[in-house]
Design an enzyme around this catalytic site. Structure first.
Site, mmCIF file in Angstrom:
data_model
loop_
_atom_site.group_PDB
_atom_site.id
_atom_site.type_symbol
_atom_site.label_atom_id
_atom_site.label_comp_id
_atom_site.label_asym_id
_atom_site.label_seq_id
_atom_site.Cartn_x
_atom_site.Cartn_y
_atom_site.Cartn_z
ATOM 1 N N SER A 33 103.787 6.077 20.984
ATOM 2 C CA SER A 33 102.454 5.758 22.015
ATOM 3 C C SER A 33 102.506 6.808 23.173
ATOM 4 O O SER A 33 101.620 6.567 23.884
ATOM 5 C CB SER A 33 102.844 4.345 22.495
ATOM 6 O OG SER A 33 102.128 3.562 21.651
ATOM 7 N N SER B 151 99.369 3.837 22.142
ATOM 8 C CA SER B 151 98.750 2.874 23.260
ATOM 9 C C SER B 151 98.923 3.852 24.765
ATOM 10 O O SER B 151 97.756 2.957 25.474
ATOM 11 C CB SER B 151 99.718 1.766 23.351
ATOM 12 O OG SER B 151 100.872 1.942 24.053
ATOM 13 N N LYS C 33 101.265 4.387 33.462
ATOM 14 C CA LYS C 33 100.628 3.220 32.436
ATOM 15 C C LYS C 33 100.814 1.964 32.986
ATOM 16 O O LYS C 33 102.045 1.674 33.630
ATOM 17 C CB LYS C 33 101.524 3.639 31.146
ATOM 18 C CG LYS C 33 100.991 2.891 29.994
ATOM 19 C CD LYS C 33 101.721 3.070 28.819
ATOM 20 C CE LYS C 33 101.449 2.092 27.261
ATOM 21 N NZ LYS C 33 102.239 2.614 26.537
HETATM 22 N N1 GLN Z 1 100.892 2.250 17.180
HETATM 23 C C1 GLN Z 1 102.302 1.654 17.425
HETATM 24 C C2 GLN Z 1 102.068 0.007 17.555
HETATM 25 O O1 GLN Z 1 100.826 -0.305 17.320
HETATM 26 C C3 GLN Z 1 103.007 1.994 18.467
HETATM 27 C C4 GLN Z 1 102.958 1.528 19.707
HETATM 28 C C5 GLN Z 1 103.805 2.107 20.724
HETATM 29 O O2 GLN Z 1 104.382 3.106 20.594
HETATM 30 N N2 GLN Z 1 103.835 1.245 21.722
HETATM 31 O O3 GLN Z 1 103.230 -0.636 17.443
#
Ligand code: GLN
Length: 489
Positions: free
Chosen positions: A181, A157, A82
Protein backbone atom coordinates in the site's frame (compact mmCIF):
# COMPACT_ATOMS: atom_id res chain seq x y z
CA UNK A 1 11.52 35.14 -1.92
CA UNK A 2 9.86 37.09 -4.72
CA UNK A 3 8.18 34.29 -6.71
CA UNK A 4 6.05 32.05 -4.50
CA UNK A 5 4.49 29.96 -7.25
CA UNK A 6 7.35 27.46 -7.40
CA UNK A 7 7.42 26.74 -3.65
CA UNK A 8 5.16 23.70 -3.95
CA UNK A 9 7.52 22.12 -6.49
CA UNK A 10 10.45 21.96 -4.08
CA UNK A 11 11.60 18.80 -2.33
CA UNK A 12 11.97 18.59 1.46
CA UNK A 13 15.72 19.18 1.25
CA UNK A 14 15.39 22.15 -1.11
CA UNK A 15 12.72 23.72 1.06
CA UNK A 16 14.63 23.00 4.21
CA UNK A 17 17.67 24.90 2.91
CA UNK A 18 15.55 27.94 2.04
CA UNK A 19 13.86 27.82 5.45
CA UNK A 20 17.15 27.55 7.30
CA UNK A 21 18.59 30.50 5.39
CA UNK A 22 15.32 32.37 6.08
CA UNK A 23 14.86 33.00 2.36
CA UNK A 24 11.31 31.85 2.80
CA UNK A 25 9.13 31.38 5.87
CA UNK A 26 7.16 28.28 6.77
CA UNK A 27 4.07 30.49 6.83
CA UNK A 28 4.61 31.46 3.18
CA UNK A 29 5.16 27.86 2.14
CA UNK A 30 2.17 26.60 4.11
CA UNK A 31 -0.03 29.31 2.58
CA UNK A 32 1.17 28.32 -0.89
CA UNK A 33 0.21 24.70 -0.19
CA UNK A 34 -3.18 25.62 1.27
CA UNK A 35 -3.94 27.77 -1.78
CA UNK A 36 -2.98 24.95 -4.10
CA UNK A 37 -5.07 22.47 -2.12
CA UNK A 38 -8.05 24.77 -2.63
CA UNK A 39 -7.39 25.04 -6.35
CA UNK A 40 -6.39 21.48 -7.18
CA UNK A 41 -7.82 19.09 -4.58
CA UNK A 42 -11.40 19.35 -5.90
CA UNK A 43 -10.01 17.58 -9.00
CA UNK A 44 -7.69 15.08 -7.29
CA UNK A 45 -9.63 14.52 -4.05
CA UNK A 46 -6.66 13.40 -2.02
CA UNK A 47 -7.70 14.94 1.32
CA UNK A 48 -10.42 13.72 3.66
CA UNK A 49 -9.65 16.52 6.15
CA UNK A 50 -7.63 19.70 5.56
CA UNK A 51 -6.36 21.23 8.80
CA UNK A 52 -5.66 24.74 7.52
CA UNK A 53 -5.83 26.60 10.87
CA UNK A 54 -3.65 24.11 12.72
CA UNK A 55 -1.20 24.12 9.80
CA UNK A 56 -0.85 27.91 9.86
CA UNK A 57 -0.34 27.90 13.62
CA UNK A 58 2.29 25.15 13.34
CA UNK A 59 3.99 27.14 10.56
CA UNK A 60 4.21 30.22 12.79
CA UNK A 61 5.70 28.09 15.57
CA UNK A 62 8.20 26.64 13.11
CA UNK A 63 9.22 30.11 11.98
CA UNK A 64 9.84 31.13 15.61
CA UNK A 65 11.90 28.01 16.12
CA UNK A 66 14.00 28.68 13.04
CA UNK A 67 14.47 32.30 14.14
CA UNK A 68 15.82 31.02 17.47
CA UNK A 69 18.40 28.91 15.62
CA UNK A 70 16.66 25.56 16.28
CA UNK A 71 16.34 24.16 12.77
CA UNK A 72 15.86 20.45 11.97
CA UNK A 73 15.43 18.95 8.47
CA UNK A 74 11.62 18.87 8.69
CA UNK A 75 11.04 22.08 10.64
CA UNK A 76 8.40 24.10 8.80
CA UNK A 77 7.90 21.52 6.02
CA UNK A 78 4.23 20.83 5.07
CA UNK A 79 3.38 17.14 5.18
CA UNK A 80 0.22 15.06 4.66
CA UNK A 81 -0.78 12.03 6.74
CA UNK A 82 -2.69 8.96 5.63
CA UNK A 83 -5.94 8.93 7.57
CA UNK A 84 -4.97 5.67 9.29
CA UNK A 85 -2.58 7.50 11.65
CA UNK A 86 -4.01 8.77 14.93
CA UNK A 87 -3.83 12.54 15.34
CA UNK A 88 -4.80 14.08 18.67
CA UNK A 89 -7.86 16.30 18.32
CA UNK A 90 -8.13 15.73 14.55
CA UNK A 91 -10.55 13.19 13.02
CA UNK A 92 -8.97 9.87 12.01
CA UNK A 93 -11.48 8.05 9.86
CA UNK A 94 -9.59 5.23 8.12
CA UNK A 95 -11.93 6.21 5.26
CA UNK A 96 -14.65 4.26 7.06
CA UNK A 97 -18.16 5.22 8.12
CA UNK A 98 -17.52 3.41 11.39
CA UNK A 99 -14.79 5.93 12.34
CA UNK A 100 -16.24 8.94 10.51
CA UNK A 101 -16.53 10.99 13.70
CA UNK A 102 -13.67 9.47 15.68
CA UNK A 103 -11.25 12.03 17.15
CA UNK A 104 -8.28 10.29 18.78
CA UNK A 105 -7.14 11.48 22.20
CA UNK A 106 -3.47 10.84 21.31
CA UNK A 107 -0.93 11.04 18.49
CA UNK A 108 0.65 8.06 16.73
CA UNK A 109 4.36 7.87 17.59
CA UNK A 110 5.33 8.85 14.02
CA UNK A 111 3.06 11.89 14.27
CA UNK A 112 4.53 12.87 17.64
CA UNK A 113 8.06 12.54 16.24
CA UNK A 114 7.32 14.74 13.25
CA UNK A 115 5.64 17.29 15.54
CA UNK A 116 8.74 17.34 17.74
CA UNK A 117 10.75 18.15 14.68
CA UNK A 118 8.46 21.04 13.84
CA UNK A 119 6.82 19.57 10.71
CA UNK A 120 3.56 21.20 9.58
CA UNK A 121 0.57 18.87 8.98
CA UNK A 122 -1.72 19.89 6.13
CA UNK A 123 -4.37 17.26 6.79
CA UNK A 124 -5.47 13.66 6.51
CA UNK A 125 -5.30 11.77 3.23
CA UNK A 126 -7.76 9.42 1.58
CA UNK A 127 -7.24 5.66 1.45
CA UNK A 128 -9.06 2.39 0.96
CA UNK A 129 -11.25 1.71 3.99
CA UNK A 130 -9.03 0.27 6.75
CA UNK A 131 -6.24 0.08 4.12
CA UNK A 132 -7.95 -2.81 2.34
CA UNK A 133 -7.56 -2.29 -1.37
CA UNK A 134 -5.27 -1.28 -4.20
CA UNK A 135 -7.08 1.64 -5.81
CA UNK A 136 -8.51 3.95 -3.09
CA UNK A 137 -11.94 3.16 -4.57
CA UNK A 138 -12.81 1.38 -1.30
CA UNK A 139 -12.87 4.69 0.58
CA UNK A 140 -16.32 5.10 2.14
CA UNK A 141 -16.24 8.79 1.14
CA UNK A 142 -14.98 9.21 -2.45
CA UNK A 143 -12.30 7.83 -4.78
CA UNK A 144 -9.04 9.73 -5.27
CA UNK A 145 -7.88 10.42 -8.83
CA UNK A 146 -4.45 9.91 -10.33
CA UNK A 147 -2.85 13.33 -10.95
CA UNK A 148 -1.25 12.02 -14.18
CA UNK A 149 -4.61 11.00 -15.63
CA UNK A 150 -7.71 11.97 -13.70
CA UNK A 151 -9.86 9.08 -14.90
CA UNK A 152 -7.41 6.56 -13.44
CA UNK A 153 -6.83 5.22 -9.94
CA UNK A 154 -3.85 6.49 -7.92
CA UNK A 155 -3.24 3.01 -6.51
CA UNK A 156 -3.91 2.09 -2.93
CA UNK A 157 -4.42 1.83 -0.20
CA UNK A 158 -2.28 4.98 0.38
CA UNK A 159 -3.70 6.54 -2.80
CA UNK A 160 -4.39 9.92 -1.19
CA UNK A 161 -0.76 10.10 -0.03
CA UNK A 162 0.67 9.21 -3.45
CA UNK A 163 -1.66 11.58 -5.29
CA UNK A 164 -1.00 14.47 -2.88
CA UNK A 165 2.78 14.24 -3.31
CA UNK A 166 2.53 14.03 -7.13
CA UNK A 167 -0.07 16.82 -7.31
CA UNK A 168 2.17 19.02 -5.13
CA UNK A 169 -0.51 19.46 -2.50
CA UNK A 170 1.84 17.99 0.13
CA UNK A 171 5.62 18.22 0.11
CA UNK A 172 5.75 14.61 1.34
CA UNK A 173 3.40 12.19 3.06
CA UNK A 174 3.25 9.15 5.29
CA UNK A 175 1.52 5.99 4.15
CA UNK A 176 1.15 2.47 5.50
CA UNK A 177 1.96 -0.78 3.74
CA UNK A 178 0.55 -4.22 4.62
CA UNK A 179 0.82 -5.82 1.19
CA UNK A 180 2.03 -3.01 -1.05
CA UNK A 181 0.00 0.00 0.00
CA UNK A 182 2.93 2.43 -0.05
CA UNK A 183 4.91 1.04 -2.98
CA UNK A 184 2.05 0.42 -5.41
CA UNK A 185 0.50 3.93 -5.16
CA UNK A 186 4.02 5.40 -5.27
CA UNK A 187 4.58 3.52 -8.53
CA UNK A 188 1.22 4.62 -9.95
CA UNK A 189 1.71 8.28 -8.95
CA UNK A 190 5.35 8.62 -10.02
CA UNK A 191 6.73 9.24 -6.51
CA UNK A 192 9.15 7.42 -4.19
CA UNK A 193 7.62 5.16 -1.53
CA UNK A 194 9.36 2.97 1.02
CA UNK A 195 8.09 0.18 3.22
CA UNK A 196 10.70 -0.17 5.97
CA UNK A 197 11.61 -3.49 7.61
CA UNK A 198 8.90 -4.78 9.95
CA UNK A 199 9.79 -3.27 13.33
CA UNK A 200 11.86 -0.35 12.01
CA UNK A 201 9.07 2.19 12.54
CA UNK A 202 6.73 2.16 15.52
CA UNK A 203 3.15 1.15 14.77
CA UNK A 204 1.78 2.80 17.91
CA UNK A 205 -1.23 4.84 16.83
CA UNK A 206 -1.46 3.22 13.39
CA UNK A 207 -4.99 1.82 13.17
CA UNK A 208 -4.33 -1.92 12.88
CA UNK A 209 -5.19 -3.89 9.74
CA UNK A 210 -2.92 -6.98 9.88
CA UNK A 211 -0.55 -6.44 12.78
CA UNK A 212 2.17 -8.85 11.67
CA UNK A 213 2.44 -7.16 8.26
CA UNK A 214 1.66 -3.43 8.77
CA UNK A 215 4.45 -0.84 8.50
CA UNK A 216 4.43 2.96 8.18
CA UNK A 217 6.71 4.59 5.64
CA UNK A 218 7.57 7.73 3.65
CA UNK A 219 6.14 8.82 0.28
CA UNK A 220 8.26 11.57 -1.25
CA UNK A 221 9.37 13.36 -4.43
CA UNK A 222 12.84 11.77 -4.42
CA UNK A 223 15.08 9.31 -2.58
CA UNK A 224 16.89 11.99 -0.56
CA UNK A 225 13.54 13.12 0.88
CA UNK A 226 12.73 9.49 1.65
CA UNK A 227 15.96 9.17 3.67
CA UNK A 228 15.24 12.40 5.54
CA UNK A 229 11.69 11.37 6.46
CA UNK A 230 12.80 7.86 7.42
CA UNK A 231 15.47 9.33 9.71
CA UNK A 232 12.77 11.07 11.73
CA UNK A 233 10.23 8.27 12.00
CA UNK A 234 12.50 5.23 12.50
CA UNK A 235 13.59 3.83 15.85
CA UNK A 236 12.61 1.95 18.96
CA UNK A 237 9.41 2.87 20.74
CA UNK A 238 8.55 1.39 24.14
CA UNK A 239 4.88 1.72 23.14
CA UNK A 240 5.28 -0.85 20.34
CA UNK A 241 6.63 -4.18 21.58
CA UNK A 242 7.46 -5.21 17.99
CA UNK A 243 9.61 -2.15 17.33
CA UNK A 244 13.29 -2.87 16.80
CA UNK A 245 15.65 -1.83 19.59
CA UNK A 246 18.80 -1.59 17.42
CA UNK A 247 20.61 1.54 16.29
CA UNK A 248 19.13 3.66 13.51
CA UNK A 249 21.81 4.80 11.06
CA UNK A 250 21.71 8.22 9.38
CA UNK A 251 20.08 7.10 6.14
CA UNK A 252 21.20 10.22 4.27
CA UNK A 253 24.81 9.03 4.53
CA UNK A 254 23.94 6.21 2.07
CA UNK A 255 22.92 8.69 -0.64
CA UNK A 256 24.55 8.81 -4.05
CA UNK A 257 27.42 6.36 -3.44
CA UNK A 258 29.07 4.50 -6.34
CA UNK A 259 27.58 1.13 -7.25
CA UNK A 260 31.05 -0.47 -7.09
CA UNK A 261 30.12 -4.00 -8.02
CA UNK A 262 26.94 -4.06 -5.96
CA UNK A 263 25.29 -7.43 -6.63
CA UNK A 264 21.69 -6.95 -7.73
CA UNK A 265 19.50 -10.03 -8.06
CA UNK A 266 16.75 -10.36 -10.66
CA UNK A 267 14.17 -12.91 -9.43
CA UNK A 268 13.09 -14.81 -12.49
CA UNK A 269 9.60 -15.50 -11.10
CA UNK A 270 8.84 -11.75 -11.19
CA UNK A 271 8.98 -11.49 -14.97
CA UNK A 272 6.96 -12.87 -17.85
CA UNK A 273 3.53 -14.12 -16.89
CA UNK A 274 0.84 -11.46 -16.35
CA UNK A 275 3.11 -8.45 -16.52
CA UNK A 276 2.32 -5.78 -19.08
CA UNK A 277 4.87 -5.24 -21.83
CA UNK A 278 5.36 -1.52 -21.10
CA UNK A 279 6.13 -2.31 -17.45
CA UNK A 280 8.51 -5.17 -18.19
CA UNK A 281 10.50 -3.19 -20.76
CA UNK A 282 10.82 -0.24 -18.34
CA UNK A 283 12.23 -2.51 -15.61
CA UNK A 284 14.62 -4.15 -18.08
CA UNK A 285 15.94 -0.72 -19.09
CA UNK A 286 16.55 0.08 -15.42
CA UNK A 287 18.46 -3.20 -15.03
CA UNK A 288 20.67 -2.41 -18.07
CA UNK A 289 21.36 1.09 -16.80
CA UNK A 290 22.55 -0.27 -13.45
CA UNK A 291 24.68 -2.91 -15.16
CA UNK A 292 26.31 -0.35 -17.47
CA UNK A 293 27.21 1.66 -14.39
CA UNK A 294 29.01 -0.93 -12.37
CA UNK A 295 26.36 -3.18 -10.80
CA UNK A 296 26.69 -6.94 -11.09
CA UNK A 297 23.37 -8.32 -12.26
CA UNK A 298 22.53 -11.93 -11.34
CA UNK A 299 19.47 -14.01 -11.97
CA UNK A 300 18.09 -15.47 -8.73
CA UNK A 301 15.10 -17.63 -7.91
CA UNK A 302 12.31 -17.12 -5.36
CA UNK A 303 10.57 -20.40 -6.10
CA UNK A 304 7.59 -20.02 -3.76
CA UNK A 305 6.48 -16.63 -5.08
CA UNK A 306 3.35 -18.13 -6.63
CA UNK A 307 1.95 -18.95 -3.17
CA UNK A 308 2.39 -15.47 -1.71
CA UNK A 309 -0.96 -13.94 -2.67
CA UNK A 310 -2.85 -17.01 -1.41
CA UNK A 311 -0.97 -17.02 1.91
CA UNK A 312 -1.49 -13.26 2.30
CA UNK A 313 -5.24 -13.54 1.74
CA UNK A 314 -5.44 -16.01 4.63
CA UNK A 315 -3.12 -14.19 7.03
CA UNK A 316 -4.20 -10.59 6.43
CA UNK A 317 -7.98 -11.19 6.66
CA UNK A 318 -7.50 -13.45 9.72
CA UNK A 319 -5.62 -10.71 11.57
CA UNK A 320 -8.04 -8.08 10.28
CA UNK A 321 -11.10 -9.98 11.49
CA UNK A 322 -9.56 -10.08 14.95
CA UNK A 323 -8.39 -6.43 14.93
CA UNK A 324 -11.73 -5.14 13.67
CA UNK A 325 -13.72 -6.82 16.45
CA UNK A 326 -13.20 -3.68 18.51
CA UNK A 327 -15.62 -1.69 16.31
CA UNK A 328 -18.75 -2.81 18.11
CA UNK A 329 -20.49 0.50 18.81
CA UNK A 330 -19.65 0.37 22.53
CA UNK A 331 -16.61 2.48 23.31
CA UNK A 332 -15.99 4.60 20.24
CA UNK A 333 -16.88 5.03 16.60
CA UNK A 334 -20.32 4.67 15.08
CA UNK A 335 -23.25 3.27 17.06
CA UNK A 336 -26.33 2.44 15.02
CA UNK A 337 -29.66 3.78 16.26
CA UNK A 338 -32.98 1.98 16.49
CA UNK A 339 -31.64 -1.39 17.64
CA UNK A 340 -33.68 -3.86 19.67
CA UNK A 341 -31.09 -5.30 22.06
CA UNK A 342 -27.31 -5.52 22.57
CA UNK A 343 -26.70 -8.16 19.92
CA UNK A 344 -28.81 -6.25 17.46
CA UNK A 345 -26.80 -3.11 18.25
CA UNK A 346 -23.54 -4.89 17.36
CA UNK A 347 -25.06 -6.26 14.19
CA UNK A 348 -26.59 -3.01 13.02
CA UNK A 349 -23.48 -0.98 13.85
CA UNK A 350 -21.17 -3.29 11.92
CA UNK A 351 -23.60 -3.74 9.01
CA UNK A 352 -23.98 0.02 8.58
CA UNK A 353 -20.43 0.99 9.46
CA UNK A 354 -18.29 -1.29 7.28
CA UNK A 355 -18.13 -1.27 3.48
CA UNK A 356 -18.30 -4.38 1.25
CA UNK A 357 -14.54 -5.08 1.03
CA UNK A 358 -14.07 -4.84 4.79
CA UNK A 359 -17.02 -7.19 5.32
CA UNK A 360 -15.51 -9.62 2.78
CA UNK A 361 -12.22 -9.66 4.70
CA UNK A 362 -13.94 -10.11 8.07
CA UNK A 363 -15.87 -13.07 6.71
CA UNK A 364 -12.77 -14.63 5.11
CA UNK A 365 -10.77 -14.15 8.30
CA UNK A 366 -13.45 -15.38 10.67
CA UNK A 367 -13.90 -18.48 8.52
CA UNK A 368 -10.22 -19.36 8.37
CA UNK A 369 -9.78 -18.89 12.13
CA UNK A 370 -12.83 -20.89 13.12
CA UNK A 371 -12.36 -24.09 15.04
CA UNK A 372 -11.43 -27.02 12.83
CA UNK A 373 -10.15 -24.78 10.04
CA UNK A 374 -7.21 -23.14 11.78
CA UNK A 375 -4.64 -25.83 10.87
CA UNK A 376 -5.80 -26.09 7.27
CA UNK A 377 -5.69 -22.35 6.64
CA UNK A 378 -3.93 -20.01 9.08
CA UNK A 379 -1.28 -22.49 10.20
CA UNK A 380 -0.61 -23.62 6.63
CA UNK A 381 -0.37 -20.01 5.43
CA UNK A 382 2.08 -19.22 8.24
CA UNK A 383 4.26 -22.13 7.13
CA UNK A 384 4.19 -20.87 3.54
CA UNK A 385 5.19 -17.47 4.88
CA UNK A 386 8.32 -18.97 6.48
CA UNK A 387 9.23 -20.69 3.22
CA UNK A 388 8.83 -17.43 1.32
CA UNK A 389 11.08 -15.64 3.80
CA UNK A 390 13.66 -18.43 3.45
CA UNK A 391 13.61 -17.97 -0.35
CA UNK A 392 14.54 -14.32 0.12
CA UNK A 393 17.25 -14.99 2.70
CA UNK A 394 18.79 -17.56 0.39
CA UNK A 395 18.76 -15.07 -2.51
CA UNK A 396 20.46 -12.51 -0.25
CA UNK A 397 23.37 -14.89 0.29
CA UNK A 398 24.16 -14.26 -3.39
CA UNK A 399 23.25 -10.59 -3.79
CA UNK A 400 22.96 -7.30 -1.90
CA UNK A 401 19.47 -6.42 -3.08
CA UNK A 402 16.82 -7.40 -5.61
CA UNK A 403 15.23 -5.46 -8.46
CA UNK A 404 11.64 -6.21 -9.54
CA UNK A 405 8.53 -4.57 -10.93
CA UNK A 406 6.17 -2.95 -8.37
CA UNK A 407 2.84 -3.64 -10.07
CA UNK A 408 2.12 -5.76 -13.14
CA UNK A 409 0.27 -2.93 -14.94
CA UNK A 410 0.25 0.88 -15.03
CA UNK A 411 -2.63 2.58 -13.15
CA UNK A 412 -5.97 1.31 -14.45
CA UNK A 413 -9.22 3.21 -15.07
CA UNK A 414 -11.49 4.07 -12.14
CA UNK A 415 -14.20 1.39 -12.02
CA UNK A 416 -12.27 -1.11 -14.13
CA UNK A 417 -11.64 -3.67 -11.37
CA UNK A 418 -14.07 -2.76 -8.58
CA UNK A 419 -16.33 -5.71 -9.30
CA UNK A 420 -13.50 -8.22 -9.56
CA UNK A 421 -11.78 -8.60 -6.18
CA UNK A 422 -9.45 -11.33 -7.45
CA UNK A 423 -8.05 -9.11 -10.21
CA UNK A 424 -7.61 -6.37 -7.63
CA UNK A 425 -5.79 -8.76 -5.26
CA UNK A 426 -3.44 -9.85 -8.05
CA UNK A 427 -2.22 -6.30 -8.57
CA UNK A 428 -0.13 -6.79 -5.38
CA UNK A 429 1.63 -9.92 -6.55
CA UNK A 430 5.12 -8.31 -6.53
CA UNK A 431 4.74 -6.37 -3.27
CA UNK A 432 3.00 -8.88 -0.97
CA UNK A 433 5.98 -11.28 -0.62
CA UNK A 434 8.05 -8.44 0.87
CA UNK A 435 5.53 -7.93 3.70
CA UNK A 436 5.24 -11.66 4.34
CA UNK A 437 9.03 -11.79 4.71
CA UNK A 438 9.16 -8.57 6.79
CA UNK A 439 11.74 -6.99 4.44
CA UNK A 440 12.30 -3.38 3.38
CA UNK A 441 11.27 -2.41 -0.15
CA UNK A 442 11.24 0.84 -2.11
CA UNK A 443 9.43 1.95 -5.26
CA UNK A 444 11.19 4.54 -7.40
CA UNK A 445 9.82 6.23 -10.54
CA UNK A 446 11.35 4.55 -13.54
CA UNK A 447 9.52 5.60 -16.72
CA UNK A 448 6.30 6.83 -18.26
CA UNK A 449 4.39 4.50 -20.57
CA UNK A 450 3.47 5.58 -24.10
CA UNK A 451 0.21 6.86 -22.60
CA UNK A 452 2.10 9.03 -20.13
CA UNK A 453 1.41 6.83 -17.07
CA UNK A 454 4.06 6.36 -14.37
CA UNK A 455 5.84 3.05 -13.82
CA UNK A 456 7.94 2.36 -10.72
CA UNK A 457 10.78 -0.07 -10.10
CA UNK A 458 11.11 -1.93 -6.79
CA UNK A 459 14.31 -2.66 -4.88
CA UNK A 460 14.17 -5.13 -1.98
CA UNK A 461 16.91 -5.50 0.65
CA UNK A 462 17.72 -7.81 3.58
CA UNK A 463 16.16 -7.00 6.97
CA UNK A 464 17.18 -3.59 8.35
CA UNK A 465 19.17 -2.70 5.22
CA UNK A 466 17.10 0.34 4.26
CA UNK A 467 20.51 1.98 3.77
CA UNK A 468 21.09 -0.35 0.80
CA UNK A 469 17.77 0.79 -0.69
CA UNK A 470 18.72 4.44 -0.24
CA UNK A 471 22.15 3.76 -1.74
CA UNK A 472 21.04 1.87 -4.85
CA UNK A 473 17.85 3.92 -5.17
CA UNK A 474 19.51 7.31 -5.12
CA UNK A 475 22.25 6.18 -7.48
CA UNK A 476 19.68 4.73 -9.86
CA UNK A 477 17.67 7.96 -9.65
CA UNK A 478 20.76 9.98 -10.58
CA UNK A 479 21.60 7.73 -13.54
CA UNK A 480 17.98 7.75 -14.72
CA UNK A 481 17.69 11.54 -14.72
CA UNK A 482 14.32 13.34 -14.63
CA UNK A 483 11.39 11.17 -15.80
CA UNK A 484 8.95 13.94 -16.71
CA UNK A 485 7.78 17.28 -15.34
CA UNK A 486 5.08 16.96 -12.65
CA UNK A 487 1.54 16.89 -14.07
CA UNK A 488 0.12 20.42 -14.46
CA UNK A 489 -3.45 19.99 -13.16
N1 GLN B 1 -3.96 -4.30 -1.58
C1 GLN B 1 -3.62 -5.12 -0.46
C2 GLN B 1 -4.87 -5.42 0.33
O1 GLN B 1 -5.89 -5.06 -0.11
C3 GLN B 1 -2.59 -4.45 0.39
C4 GLN B 1 -3.15 -3.35 1.19
C5 GLN B 1 -2.14 -2.70 2.09
O2 GLN B 1 -0.93 -2.83 1.91
N2 GLN B 1 -2.64 -2.04 3.11
O3 GLN B 1 -4.85 -6.01 1.36
Amino acid sequence: MADKSGLVDLTIWQLSTLLRKKEVSSKEVTEAYLERIEAVDPKVKAYITVTADQALRAAEEADKRIASGDHRPLTGVPIGLKDVLCTEGIPTTCASKILEHFVPPYDATVVARLKDEGAVFLGKLNMDEFAMGSSTENSAFFPTRNPWSLDRIPGGSSGGSGAAVAARIACAALGSDTGGSIRQPASHCGVVGMKPTYGRVSRYGLVAFASSLDQIGPMTRDVRDCAILLNSIAGFDPKDSTSYPGEVPDFTSALGKELNGMRIGVPKEYFGHGIEEGVESAIKRAISLLEENGAQIKEVSLPHTEYAVAAYYIIAPAEASSNLMRYDGVKYGLRATGYKNLLDMYKETRSQGFGPEVKRRIMLGTYSLSSGYYDAYYKKASQVRTIIRDDFLKAFSECDCLITPVAPTPPFKIGEKVDDPLQMYLSDIFTIPVNLAGLPGISIPCALTEDGLPVGVQFIAPPFREDTLIHVGSTYEGLRGPVAPWPEL
